[in-house]
Write a protein that holds these residues in place. Sequence first.
Motif, PDB file in Angstrom:
ATOM      1  N   ALA A   1       0.838  -1.207   0.000  1.00  0.00           N
ATOM      2  CA  ALA A   1       0.000   0.000   0.000  1.00  0.00           C
ATOM      3  C   ALA A   1       0.867   1.248   0.000  1.00  0.00           C
ATOM      4  O   ALA A   1       0.581   2.223  -0.707  1.00  0.00           O
ATOM      5  N   SER A   2       1.951   1.229   0.772  1.00  0.00           N
ATOM      6  CA  SER A   2       2.858   2.366   0.819  1.00  0.00           C
ATOM      7  C   SER A   2       3.517   2.586  -0.539  1.00  0.00           C
ATOM      8  O   SER A   2       3.589   3.708  -1.045  1.00  0.00           O
ATOM      9  N   HIS A   3       3.970   1.504  -1.145  1.00  0.00           N
ATOM     10  CA  HIS A   3       4.623   1.580  -2.454  1.00  0.00           C
ATOM     11  C   HIS A   3       3.660   2.083  -3.527  1.00  0.00           C
ATOM     12  O   HIS A   3       4.042   2.887  -4.386  1.00  0.00           O
ATOM     13  N   ASP A   4       2.424   1.626  -3.485  1.00  0.00           N
ATOM     14  CA  ASP A   4       1.426   2.081  -4.462  1.00  0.00           C
ATOM     15  C   ASP A   4       1.268   3.599  -4.421  1.00  0.00           C
ATOM     16  O   ASP A   4       1.150   4.246  -5.468  1.00  0.00           O
ATOM     17  N   ILE A   5       1.262   4.156  -3.227  1.00  0.00           N
ATOM     18  CA  ILE A   5       1.131   5.611  -3.094  1.00  0.00           C
ATOM     19  C   ILE A   5       2.409   6.300  -3.574  1.00  0.00           C
ATOM     20  O   ILE A   5       2.365   7.233  -4.368  1.00  0.00           O
TER      21      ILE A   5
END
Length: 100
Positions: free
Chosen positions: A40-44
């Motif tokens: 989720a962090s990487h997607d952002i």
Amino acid sequence: MAKPKSYEDFKQTLDSPNPPTDWPEALKALWFAASDNWEASHDIAQDMFNTMGSWIHAYLHRVEGDKFNAGYWYRKAGKSYPSVSLEQEHQEITEYVLNS
């Protein structure tokens, strides 16, 4: 919920199931990183086309142990590869966002 005023305030939000929707994208990415939700962090971070996104992206690839990819993103962010712990770097980035 208002943006936290300190790193300690930020850490107290980690008991919630998700970060507040009104937080800046960088702070949400850091919240997911602190909550062990790398994806989720990487997607952002990968959708943030600025220096901050590159710095968070670099940190995340450092977390995953991909030094080569992390190095690329640190260069894009104008940062040198850090010698501090992952925890210290997370705090540094978070405090930078909180004070921006």
